[in-house]
Scaffold this active site. Structure first.
Site, PDB file in Angstrom:
ATOM      1  N   LYS A  44       8.337   6.496   7.269  1.00 14.79           N
ATOM      2  CA  LYS A  44       8.126   8.262   6.524  1.00 14.79           C
ATOM      3  C   LYS A  44       6.340   7.826   5.807  1.00 14.79           C
ATOM      4  CE  LYS A  44       8.872   4.435   2.589  1.00 14.79           C
ATOM      5  NZ  LYS A  44      10.119   3.794   2.213  1.00 14.79           N
ATOM      6  N   TYR A 271     -22.692   4.304 -10.259  1.00 15.01           N
ATOM      7  CA  TYR A 271     -22.167   4.337 -11.426  1.00 15.01           C
ATOM      8  C   TYR A 271     -22.118   3.395 -12.249  1.00 15.01           C
ATOM      9  CZ  TYR A 271     -21.802   9.433  -9.649  1.00 15.01           C
ATOM     10  OH  TYR A 271     -22.038  10.208  -8.891  1.00 15.01           O
TER      11      TYR A 271
HETATM   12  C1  LIG Z   1      10.761   2.882   2.735  1.00 17.94           C
HETATM   13  C2  LIG Z   1      11.951   1.901   2.857  1.00 17.94           C
HETATM   14  C3  LIG Z   1      12.280   0.681   3.878  1.00 17.94           C
HETATM   15  C4  LIG Z   1      10.939   0.676   4.361  1.00 17.94           C
HETATM   16  O1  LIG Z   1      10.167  -0.424   3.447  1.00 17.94           O
HETATM   17  P1  LIG Z   1       9.480  -1.466   3.839  1.00 17.94           P
HETATM   18  O2  LIG Z   1       9.102  -2.006   2.838  1.00 17.94           O
HETATM   19  O3  LIG Z   1       8.707  -0.913   4.113  1.00 17.94           O
HETATM   20  O4  LIG Z   1       9.897  -2.624   4.904  1.00 17.94           O
HETATM   21  C5  LIG Z   1      13.534   1.075   3.636  1.00 17.94           C
HETATM   22  N1  LIG Z   1      14.046   1.323   3.059  1.00 17.94           N
HETATM   23  C6  LIG Z   1      14.193   2.672   2.524  1.00 17.94           C
HETATM   24  C7  LIG Z   1      15.274   3.035   1.973  1.00 17.94           C
HETATM   25  C8  LIG Z   1      12.925   2.419   2.053  1.00 17.94           C
HETATM   26  O5  LIG Z   1      12.199   3.630   1.096  1.00 17.94           O
END
Ligand SMILES: *Cc1c(COP(=O)(O)O)cnc(C)c1O
Length: 380
Positions: A44, A271
């Site tokens: 994702k 800054y």
């Molecule tokens: C993002 C996600 C994962 C993976 O999570 P990680 O902590 O990056 O391993 C697994 N399942 C769902 C539903 C997620 O949204």
């Protein structure tokens, strides 16, 4: 000459990490006879910021890919991925179902509205689905009290040729830091799904890497784990580094010094003059700022590597630049290579900690203006 910043994405490291995670699943506390789960590689957010293309190439040995964005899923198909694709949030509106149908996407079903949309859909062929239980994350999924009804409705869709298979899934809130909460969620999951056939999917990275956990999940009809962050070479745990887990950073954010100077004792840097030199100090200015995705909340002392030598960030991060201490690397001149995180530099988790965030956020936040260099797998 282009501005010297780049994010190098290492396909060999992504491959290494998938292999490492898969190998660790077969380790201690796995009862004889348990069937090793299949792996959804979670890609994702454009492969956690690494890009869909390198992720699809690197994870071609995974059993499936998981993501949320329908366009990214379609891109995976266009890149030639023919295996399962799981949509972690499922579909959002009725017309999405035509995309799921055309591109053969597996859906999560987490809400009654999705069941209603599916009920009214026409599909050329049934699709696969996982029904999601809210076992204690309080985010997505049917409550334990509603789960069986939702599952039964989905089974009715199998009879009507809308669904091909119905699995069961849930998500852990604290697999990285609290085994007891995870056990409670697992108990809720087991109870709510008891006696309902179908594949099971519960483990994120932290749970996948917790010895024995997936083996206790059951899943006689097959289990899928869903590792994400560990595949990119960051740790899901606060108390164990990616290196300790045998993982390699897949993203290296690097730039160069574009200016060096000596500031006098008492002079402020950047800054707000948040850093004030306590003695005459040689500093370097790096072409990297928060508009590149480097966290503005990183504090003085955040590790950074200049010319292979570990040193520290000084003062506030600007939009396009940041200052580093050249005291440990006095020879460094304009043009000296700087690694902000990754191979040859601090881990992304160290930088994240210094900025009060997690590696996940940093890798997803690298700005589009930062050119990506893809290191391909060596041909053997
Ligand atoms: C993002 C996600 C994962 C993976 O999570 P990680 O902590 O990056 O391993 C697994 N399942 C769902 C539903 C997620 O949204």
């Amino acid at each position: 000459m282009p501005r010297p910043i780049s994010a190098t994405i290492s396909v060999p490291s992504l491959i290494h990490n998938l292999k490492t995670v898969t190998a660790q699943m077969g380790r201690p506390a796995v009862p004889a006879g348990s069937v090793t789960p299949r792996v959804w590689a979670v890609i994702k957010a454009r492969g956690y910021g690494h890009g869909i293309e390198p992720a699809v190439r690197a994870f071609n040995r995974a059993d499936g890919l998981a993501m949320l964005d329908l366009e990214e899923a379609v891109q995976c198909r266009q890149l030639g991925w023919t295996g399962p694709i799981l949509l972690l949030e499922g579909f959002f509106e009725p017309r999405d179902l035509a995309v799921l149908d055309e591109y053969r996407l597996t859906t999560t079903i987490h809400t009654a509205e999705q069941l209603d949309m599916l009920n009214a859909a026409r599909l050329s062929k049934p699709i696969d689905a996982f029904i999601k239980l809210d076992s204690g994350m309080s985010r997505l999924g049917f409550s334990p009290a509603r789960f069986r009804d939702a599952y039964a409705r989905a089974m009715g869709f199998v009879d009507r040729g809308l669904l091909a298979s119905v699995g069961k899934m849930t998500h852990f809130a604290r697999a990285d830091d609290d085994a007891q909460v995870t056990r409670q969620q697992l108990d809720v999951f087991r109870q709510a799904t008891q006696g309902l056939p179908g594949a099971v999917s519960v483990c994120n990275s932290a749970a996948t890497l917790t010895p024995g956990l997936w083996a206790g999940v059951g899943g006689d009809d097959g289990q899928w784990v869903r590792p994400g962050i560990c595949l990119y070479g960051a740790s899901p745990f606060a108390d164990r580094s990616a290196a300790q887990l045998g993982l390699r950073p897949a993203m290296t954010l690097a730039s160069r010094l574009i200016s060096v100077r000596t500031v006098a004792a008492g002079a402020g840097v950047g800054y707000g003059h948040v850093f004030i030199a306590s003695k005459n100090t040689r500093i370097g200015i790096v072409a990297c700022g928060y508009a590149d995705g480097y966290p503005r909340h990183a504090v003085t002392g955040t590790p950074v590597t200049v010319d292979g030598v570990r040193t520290r960030l000084l003062g506030r991060v600007s939009m396009d630049m940041l200052a580093v201490d050249l005291d440990p690397v006095l020879h460094a001149q304009v043009g000296a290579p700087v690694v902000l995180w990754g191979e040859g530099g601090p881990s992304i988790d160290e930088v994240a900690t210094a900025a009060g965030t997690i590696g996940y956020e940093l890798m997803c936040a690298v700005a589009p203006r930062v050119p990506k260099v893809i290191l391909e797998e060596k041909q053997t």
